[in-house]
Design an enzyme around this catalytic site. Structure first.
Site, PDB file in Angstrom:
ATOM      1  N   ASN A  19       0.806  -1.219   0.000  1.00 11.53           N
ATOM      2  CA  ASN A  19       0.000   0.000   0.000  1.00 11.53           C
ATOM      3  C   ASN A  19       0.843   1.273   0.000  1.00 11.53           C
ATOM      4  OD1 ASN A  19      -2.428   1.785   0.787  1.00 11.53           O
ATOM      5  ND2 ASN A  19      -1.094   1.996   2.567  1.00 11.53           N
ATOM      6  N   TYR A  75       4.952   9.232  -9.947  1.00 12.89           N
ATOM      7  CA  TYR A  75       3.820   8.468  -9.404  1.00 12.89           C
ATOM      8  C   TYR A  75       3.171   7.615 -10.485  1.00 12.89           C
ATOM      9  CZ  TYR A  75      -0.281   7.465  -6.529  1.00 12.89           C
ATOM     10  OH  TYR A  75      -1.271   6.826  -5.802  1.00 12.89           O
ATOM     11  N   LYS A 106       3.109   3.416 -10.508  1.00 11.39           N
ATOM     12  CA  LYS A 106       1.868   2.652 -10.521  1.00 11.39           C
ATOM     13  C   LYS A 106       1.712   1.846 -11.807  1.00 11.39           C
ATOM     14  CE  LYS A 106       0.552   3.912  -6.452  1.00 11.39           C
ATOM     15  NZ  LYS A 106       0.671   2.948  -5.328  1.00 11.39           N
ATOM     16  N   THR A 135      -7.326  11.904   1.210  1.00  3.97           N
ATOM     17  CA  THR A 135      -6.146  11.712   2.050  1.00  3.97           C
ATOM     18  C   THR A 135      -5.235  12.936   1.947  1.00  3.97           C
ATOM     19  OG1 THR A 135      -4.948  10.670   0.231  1.00  3.97           O
ATOM     20  CG2 THR A 135      -6.226   9.218   1.676  1.00  3.97           C
TER      21      THR A 135
END
Length: 251
Positions: free
Chosen positions: A88, A155, A159, A192
């Site tokens: 995660n 990022y 991913k 978040t």
């Protein structure tokens, strides 16, 4: 046996913390690997032996992987009904075009976001090879791994790499008699600290900042708790692993 073990990275805040809390509330045993231990996570444990927290910098991926492999080899497979790894943890470096990022930031982001999940997955699979109970790897991916975005090269690349290495591992494990099942799952758009970081960025550095602000204003963000519940529900699906690249918003 009825004991279930989950290994979770990035369990000290955000959706990771929510997942850890929910797993502990379900009675699972949890190894949480994060930069810092979490009092909130500790308070969710019903028994002290239910939770183990490691303070570990995942940018030191070889150290983290060796530590995990060594620990797993101390366990007896007969003690567990299932064992799961959830990758995660991730990070976003300075939000700016690649040409403006220091090399050290680029390297660190890829170590945490891609190198560490690959190393931990390899260590997990090697140490549990031959275990006949259900073994699962759940990689927390992102829609940004499946579409490009300016000022998000690190990022998006991490991913996208997570998706592809999951595809490769799925092929490898399918060839084994008791191979693990793996899914790279996009969890949706979650409210978040990362979202705060994105919508607060200067538009000259991040052209999509306004779009992320609109998501917040229109109530389109999922709470960490709801997102965690959806991700954990996906983990329990009978068809987990049949579709390696997945999104919680899909049926």
């Amino acid at each position: 046996m009825t004991k279930h073990l989950t290994i979770l990275t990035g369990g000290s805040r955000g959706m990771g913390l929510a997942m850890g809390q929910q797993l502990l509330q379900q009675g699972q045993h949890l190894l949480s690997i994060s930069r810092k231990t979490s009092i909130a996570l500790q308070s969710a444990a019903q028994k002290p032996e239910q939770l183990l927290q490691w303070e570990q910098d995942l940018a030191q991926s070889a150290t983290a992987a060796q530590r995990l492999a060594t620990w797993l080899r101390t366990l007896k497979s007969s003690d567990w009904a299932s064992v799961t790894l959830i990758n995660n943890a991730g990070m976003i470096p300075q939000i700016a075009p690649l040409s403006q990022l220091p090399a050290a930031e680029i390297i660190n982001a890829l170590r945490v976001g891609l190198e560490a999940p690959m190393a931990l997955t390899g260590a997990f699979l090697a140490a549990t090879d031959g275990w006949q109970m259900p073994r699962k790897v759940l990689n927390i991916s992102s829609g940004l791994g499946r579409r490009a975005m300016a000022s998000q090269a690190c990022y998006c690349t991490a991913k996208a790499g997570m998706d592809q290495f999951s595809n490769c591992v799925a092929l490898e494990e399918a060839a084994k008699p008791h191979g693990a099942r793996i899914v790279s799952l996009a969890p949706g758009v979650i409210d978040t600290d990362m979202q705060v970081h994105l919508r607060s960025a200067a538009t000259e550095d991040f052209p999509d900042a306004g779009n992320f602000a609109k998501l917040k204003e229109s109530g389109m963000l999922t709470s960490p708790e709801d997102a965690a519940a959806r991700v954990l529900a996906w983990l329990e699906r009978a068809d987990f692993g049949e579709r390696v690249i997945a999104d919680v918003r899909q049926p």
